[in-house]
Design a protein around this motif. Structure first.
Motif, PDB file in Angstrom:
ATOM      1  N   UNK A 153      -8.609  -9.094  -7.608  1.00  0.00           N
ATOM      2  CA  UNK A 153      -9.113 -10.371  -7.088  1.00  0.00           C
ATOM      3  C   UNK A 153      -9.856 -11.143  -8.166  1.00  0.00           C
ATOM      4  N   UNK A 154     -10.546 -10.415  -9.050  1.00  0.00           N
ATOM      5  CA  UNK A 154     -11.337 -11.084 -10.076  1.00  0.00           C
ATOM      6  C   UNK A 154     -10.545 -11.318 -11.353  1.00  0.00           C
ATOM      7  N   UNK A 155      -9.258 -10.958 -11.330  1.00  0.00           N
ATOM      8  CA  UNK A 155      -8.432 -11.159 -12.522  1.00  0.00           C
ATOM      9  C   UNK A 155      -7.923 -12.593 -12.560  1.00  0.00           C
ATOM     10  N   UNK A 156      -7.681 -13.084 -13.784  1.00  0.00           N
ATOM     11  CA  UNK A 156      -7.016 -14.371 -13.930  1.00  0.00           C
ATOM     12  C   UNK A 156      -5.506 -14.116 -13.982  1.00  0.00           C
ATOM     13  N   UNK A 157      -4.716 -15.112 -13.557  1.00  0.00           N
ATOM     14  CA  UNK A 157      -3.265 -14.896 -13.479  1.00  0.00           C
ATOM     15  C   UNK A 157      -2.668 -14.311 -14.761  1.00  0.00           C
ATOM     16  N   UNK A 158      -3.140 -14.790 -15.923  1.00  0.00           N
ATOM     17  CA  UNK A 158      -2.513 -14.307 -17.170  1.00  0.00           C
ATOM     18  C   UNK A 158      -2.768 -12.832 -17.418  1.00  0.00           C
ATOM     19  N   UNK A 159      -3.692 -12.259 -16.683  1.00  0.00           N
ATOM     20  CA  UNK A 159      -3.965 -10.835 -16.878  1.00  0.00           C
ATOM     21  C   UNK A 159      -3.014  -9.949 -16.073  1.00  0.00           C
ATOM     22  N   UNK A 160      -2.126 -10.587 -15.284  1.00  0.00           N
ATOM     23  CA  UNK A 160      -1.174  -9.826 -14.475  1.00  0.00           C
ATOM     24  C   UNK A 160       0.235  -9.988 -15.035  1.00  0.00           C
ATOM     25  N   UNK A 161       1.085  -9.004 -14.760  1.00  0.00           N
ATOM     26  CA  UNK A 161       2.489  -9.104 -15.169  1.00  0.00           C
ATOM     27  C   UNK A 161       3.213 -10.095 -14.265  1.00  0.00           C
ATOM     28  N   UNK A 162       4.410 -10.504 -14.689  1.00  0.00           N
ATOM     29  CA  UNK A 162       5.189 -11.454 -13.898  1.00  0.00           C
ATOM     30  C   UNK A 162       5.437 -10.952 -12.486  1.00  0.00           C
ATOM     31  N   UNK A 163       5.739  -9.672 -12.364  1.00  0.00           N
ATOM     32  CA  UNK A 163       6.006  -9.101 -11.049  1.00  0.00           C
ATOM     33  C   UNK A 163       4.764  -9.136 -10.172  1.00  0.00           C
ATOM     34  N   UNK A 164       3.615  -8.786 -10.774  1.00  0.00           N
ATOM     35  CA  UNK A 164       2.334  -8.830 -10.053  1.00  0.00           C
ATOM     36  C   UNK A 164       2.036 -10.249  -9.597  1.00  0.00           C
ATOM     37  N   UNK A 165       2.280 -11.212 -10.494  1.00  0.00           N
ATOM     38  CA  UNK A 165       2.011 -12.607 -10.156  1.00  0.00           C
ATOM     39  C   UNK A 165       2.839 -13.028  -8.950  1.00  0.00           C
ATOM     40  N   UNK A 166       4.118 -12.609  -8.935  1.00  0.00           N
ATOM     41  CA  UNK A 166       4.954 -12.989  -7.805  1.00  0.00           C
ATOM     42  C   UNK A 166       4.465 -12.300  -6.528  1.00  0.00           C
ATOM     43  N   UNK A 167       3.969 -11.071  -6.646  1.00  0.00           N
ATOM     44  CA  UNK A 167       3.390 -10.409  -5.471  1.00  0.00           C
ATOM     45  C   UNK A 167       2.192 -11.191  -4.949  1.00  0.00           C
ATOM     46  N   UNK A 168       1.385 -11.706  -5.883  1.00  0.00           N
ATOM     47  CA  UNK A 168       0.234 -12.518  -5.479  1.00  0.00           C
ATOM     48  C   UNK A 168       0.699 -13.772  -4.733  1.00  0.00           C
ATOM     49  N   UNK A 169       1.750 -14.424  -5.285  1.00  0.00           N
ATOM     50  CA  UNK A 169       2.298 -15.614  -4.621  1.00  0.00           C
ATOM     51  C   UNK A 169       2.731 -15.285  -3.202  1.00  0.00           C
ATOM     52  N   UNK A 170       3.370 -14.136  -3.059  1.00  0.00           N
ATOM     53  CA  UNK A 170       3.869 -13.737  -1.741  1.00  0.00           C
ATOM     54  C   UNK A 170       2.695 -13.503  -0.794  1.00  0.00           C
ATOM     55  N   UNK A 171       1.668 -12.803  -1.311  1.00  0.00           N
ATOM     56  CA  UNK A 171       0.482 -12.560  -0.490  1.00  0.00           C
ATOM     57  C   UNK A 171      -0.127 -13.885  -0.041  1.00  0.00           C
ATOM     58  N   UNK A 172      -0.156 -14.863  -0.965  1.00  0.00           N
ATOM     59  CA  UNK A 172      -0.740 -16.162  -0.672  1.00  0.00           C
ATOM     60  C   UNK A 172       0.068 -16.886   0.402  1.00  0.00           C
ATOM     61  N   UNK A 173       1.405 -16.834   0.267  1.00  0.00           N
ATOM     62  CA  UNK A 173       2.266 -17.531   1.220  1.00  0.00           C
ATOM     63  C   UNK A 173       2.157 -16.893   2.606  1.00  0.00           C
ATOM     64  N   UNK A 174       1.863 -15.582   2.638  1.00  0.00           N
ATOM     65  CA  UNK A 174       1.808 -14.882   3.921  1.00  0.00           C
ATOM     66  C   UNK A 174       0.393 -14.794   4.476  1.00  0.00           C
ATOM     67  N   UNK A 175      -0.577 -15.358   3.727  1.00  0.00           N
ATOM     68  CA  UNK A 175      -1.994 -15.152   4.048  1.00  0.00           C
ATOM     69  C   UNK A 175      -2.327 -15.483   5.502  1.00  0.00           C
ATOM     70  N   UNK A 176      -1.733 -16.543   6.019  1.00  0.00           N
ATOM     71  CA  UNK A 176      -2.104 -16.974   7.369  1.00  0.00           C
ATOM     72  C   UNK A 176      -1.027 -16.622   8.399  1.00  0.00           C
ATOM     73  N   UNK A 177      -0.209 -15.618   8.097  1.00  0.00           N
ATOM     74  CA  UNK A 177       0.842 -15.224   9.029  1.00  0.00           C
ATOM     75  C   UNK A 177       1.727 -16.392   9.437  1.00  0.00           C
ATOM     76  N   UNK A 178       2.404 -17.026   8.504  1.00  0.00           N
ATOM     77  CA  UNK A 178       3.203 -18.208   8.841  1.00  0.00           C
ATOM     78  C   UNK A 178       4.385 -17.839   9.731  1.00  0.00           C
ATOM     79  N   UNK A 179       4.827 -18.821  10.535  1.00  0.00           N
ATOM     80  CA  UNK A 179       6.033 -18.600  11.338  1.00  0.00           C
ATOM     81  C   UNK A 179       7.265 -18.751  10.471  1.00  0.00           C
ATOM     82  N   UNK A 180       7.110 -19.528   9.393  1.00  0.00           N
ATOM     83  CA  UNK A 180       8.248 -19.773   8.511  1.00  0.00           C
ATOM     84  C   UNK A 180       7.840 -19.516   7.070  1.00  0.00           C
ATOM     85  N   UNK A 181       8.619 -18.673   6.400  1.00  0.00           N
ATOM     86  CA  UNK A 181       8.396 -18.456   4.979  1.00  0.00           C
ATOM     87  C   UNK A 181       9.590 -19.026   4.223  1.00  0.00           C
ATOM     88  N   UNK A 182       9.298 -19.871   3.219  1.00  0.00           N
ATOM     89  CA  UNK A 182      10.370 -20.387   2.379  1.00  0.00           C
ATOM     90  C   UNK A 182      10.202 -19.758   1.004  1.00  0.00           C
TER      91      UNK A 182
END
Ligand SMILES: Nc1ncnc2c1ncn2[C@@H]1O[C@H](COP(=O)(O)OP(=O)(O)O)[C@@H](O)[C@H]1O
Ligand code: SF4
Ligand SMILES: [Mg+2]
Lengths: 321, 316
Positions: A153-182
């Motif tokens: 949580x306290x890391x900056x994006x550049x401190x994560x690998x590309x795969x980790x960054x995409x996992x973060x994006x996914x977590x962010x997109x799912x944060x509020x339990x959306x009905x639709x994920x694009x």
């Protein structure tokens, strides 16, 4: 999640009808139509420039007038989105509709920690604060397979690998339990070795929440595997829509056939034989069927625009399908 | 980070060394003989030789330099021939705070006006508002500052009588009165920076707004205002700091000019007056102090930059 009273279970979650989008004089999308049922996944397929990302951004309301001109309709959970006020649209973004970008490295703000960015939808839409929010953030990161989540949580994006960054994006997109994920080509910026993992992760998260999803993909075989239905786009138009399995087993539009040929060869790790010719520029489209210059079945009739004809299960826009 | 910091400290030390050698050599090469200047009317061969030895001028340059540097570092900067005042007091206690106040006030003004102007013209790109803001920026950039100073004095000082035309009240003694006296000078000095800041802000913001992390923030439901002022401007701060850091030397130069126009008793005024009086020790002290200031400010800007860019901050 609270659903508006008008929403009924038999109304599709999302439906685009005769939806067109123009940038200046150029029609980037022309008469796009498809439906997405609750708990279903749909794939958008087509070459680069076909308008897939444009559809994704239009649905989440990030391509709106006056930047572009819209025609037709996008209905989400019974609500018309094209004329929706910005303040109301904001309630949907990141809350009921989540978007995963193609390139997570570019989509994460380099100046803010992962935690700060992940916290935004949690505060804005769920009103979480302080420790509660942090706890939820940690759970979210863990749910997308990120270890030592509290540290990350306290890391900056550049401190994560590309795969980790995409996992973060996914977590962010799912944060509020959306009905639709694009998810717009969610794995194409990643190393081949982890593409399958990330795809698997998104699918698993979507199914776990029985959400609906739109996957923008460029590989037909993959789309056939992960989606219920597939929409094939060519130069801003829908050319074929069908259940994924049927589309892959028996493509009807010549463009879909060509895509499948590419896809199969890719699968067998042979040299990619791209479809001869290239997508026409949107400024100088041929009259009639836009695929005609590259089509081996083209006839005189193809100078007329082929309508999208549906048999109830699948639809195709071709005179000779 | 520690390596980068050490490298900067080393670089700073090197620059300071060159500044000190340059100002030492400058004094040596300056026309006029310090001994006869100091003696004034009380001049004869005997007293001349005595003072010459007393000042150590018979010793090799190397020794003179190290002695001088040692004295400088310990704050023993000698006395003014004219007023017999302690030069360290004169420069560091009296002139320096004036210049620092002027520069800080001007910088705050420049940021307060330049950043909103830049943001406005980026957001309203190619509209009349952009045109106006860009016009003001170009004007501020092109207008010679001493001329602007004189115009401001005429219009707001003499004509409208809103601000005092000349003179100085120490802001640390009377903050309101002090700022009031410093306002026209600060505007004069800030004008060029307002133009610079507005232009850099506009260009950087337009660049930043094209990045997908901006789109991603909006896709999370963030509002347009917050996206611009938080997500985007946080990224604009880095190029802005770089550009401003490169131009801080110009700020010192501009302060000299402004102090002369408005008769402010700052470093610039001190150096100018000393040059006219051929008080080379005072000029030398002023040059050393300006050099020191320049180097320190640059070191600070560099640290600020490292702190602003997380990619530089946490390389460990
Ligand atoms: N920011 C933009 N400005 C102008 N045209 C754009 C922009 N983004 C995309 N386009 C155009 O819109 C069309 C569709 O692009 P896009 O939706 O990104 O395609 P895809 O995602 O299928 O590769 C293309 O012709 C592209 O050139
Ligand atoms: S309508 Fe004609 S040109 Fe177009 S895809 Fe069908 S056969 Fe080919
Ligand atoms: Mg795309």
């Amino acid at each position: 999640m609270d659903h508006p009273a008008v929403a009924e279970e038999d109304v599709p979650l999302l439906s685009l009808q005769a939806f067109s989008l123009a940038r200046g004089k150029v029609d980037v999308l022309d008469n796009v139509a498809f439906e997405l049922g609750r708990g279903q996944t749909i794939g958008l397929i087509g070459e680069s420039g076909a308008g897939k990302s444009t559809i994704a951004l239009a649905i989440i309301g990030l391509l709106r007038p006056p930047e572009v001109a819209l025609r037709g309709s996008i209905r989400f959970d019974g609500v018309e989105l094209t004329g929706l006020a910005e303040a109301q649209y904001r309630q949907l973004r990141g809350n009921r509709i989540g978007l995963v970008f193609q390139d997570a490295t570019a989509a994460l703000n380099p100046c803010f920690t992962v935690g700060a960015q992940l916290a935004e939808p949690l505060s804005r839409h769920l009103g979480l604060r302080g420790n509660e929010r942090r706890q939820r953030s940690i759970e979210l990161l863990e749910s997308v397979g990120i270890g030592e989540a509290a540290l990350r949580l306290d890391a900056f994006p550049h401190e994560l690998s590309g795969g980790m960054q995409q996992r973060v994006m996914i977590a962010m997109a799912l944060a509020c339990d959306p009905q639709l994920l694009i998810a717009d080509e969610p794995t194409s910026a990643l190393d081949v070795t982890i593409q399958a993992q990330i795809m698997e992760l998104i699918l698993e998260r979507v199914r776990a929440r029985s959400a609906s999803a739109i996957f923008v993909l460029h590989d037909l075989a993959l789309a056939a595997q992960v989606c219920d239905r597939v929409v094939v786009l060519y130069a801003g138009q829908v050319v074929e829509v069908a259940p994924a399995g049927e589309l892959f087993a028996a493509p009807r539009h010549p463009y879909t056939r060509a895509l499948r040929a590419c896809s199969i060869e890719l699968g067998q790790e042979q040299v990619l034989a791209p479809i001869p010719g290239s997508v026409p520029g949107l400024e100088d489209l041929p009259a009639g069927c836009r695929f005609a210059p590259r089509c081996d079945r083209a006839s005189a009739q193809c100078a007329q625009t082929p309508p999208l004809v549906s048999d109830g299960i699948r639809s195709v826009a071709c005179w000779h399908a | 980070m520690p390596n980068r910091f050490l490298a900067q400290v080393g670089q700073t030390a090197l620059v300071l060394f060159f500044v000190s050698v340059a100002s030492f050599v400058f004094l040596k090469l300056a026309p006029g003989d310090p001994v006869s200047l100091m003696l004034g009317s009380d001049y004869n061969k005997d007293s001349y030789d005595r003072l010459f030895t007393e000042l150590g001028l018979d010793r090799p340059w190397m020794v003179q330099y190290t002695t001088w540097l040692g004295n400088f570092v310990t704050g023993d900067w000698g006395r003014s021939f004219v007023s017999n005042e302690d030069i360290f007091r004169l420069a560091v206690m009296q002139a320096l705070p004036v210049t620092l106040c002027l520069a800080a006030y001007a910088m705050v003004l420049a940021l307060l006006v330049g950043i909103p102007a830049g943001v406005l013209s980026a957001l309203k790109r190619d509209t009349w508002m952009d045109l106006c803001a860009t016009g003001v920026a170009v004007f501020g950039n092109a207008f010679p500052s001493f001329y602007l100073g004189i115009v401001l004095i005429w219009v707001f000082g003499v004509g409208l009588g809103w601000f005092p035309t000349l003179g100085f009240v120490a802001p640390w003694e009377d903050p309101l009165e002090g700022l009031w006296y410093l306002t026209l000078p600060a505007i004069t000095l800030a004008a060029w920076y307002i133009g610079l800041i507005a232009r850099v802000t506009r260009a950087s913001l337009l660049d930043v707004l094209g990045h997908s992390y901006i789109l991603a923030a909006r896709a999370r439901g963030e509002g347009a205002t917050r996206v611009v002022w938080v997500h985007a401007m946080r990224n604009v701060l880095m190029p802005l700091t770089t550009t401003l850091g490169l131009q801080l030397g110009g700020m010192l130069r501009g302060a000299v000019m402004t102090e002369v126009v408005f008769a402010l008793p700052g470093l610039g005024m001190m150096i100018t007056a000393a040059t006219l009086n051929r008080e080379y020790t005072v000029v030398q002290a002023g040059v050393m102090l300006s050099g020191l200031l320049f180097v320190l400010v640059n070191l600070m800007v560099d640290q600020l930059y490292t702190w602003l860019d997380p990619r530089l901050r946490r390389l460990a």
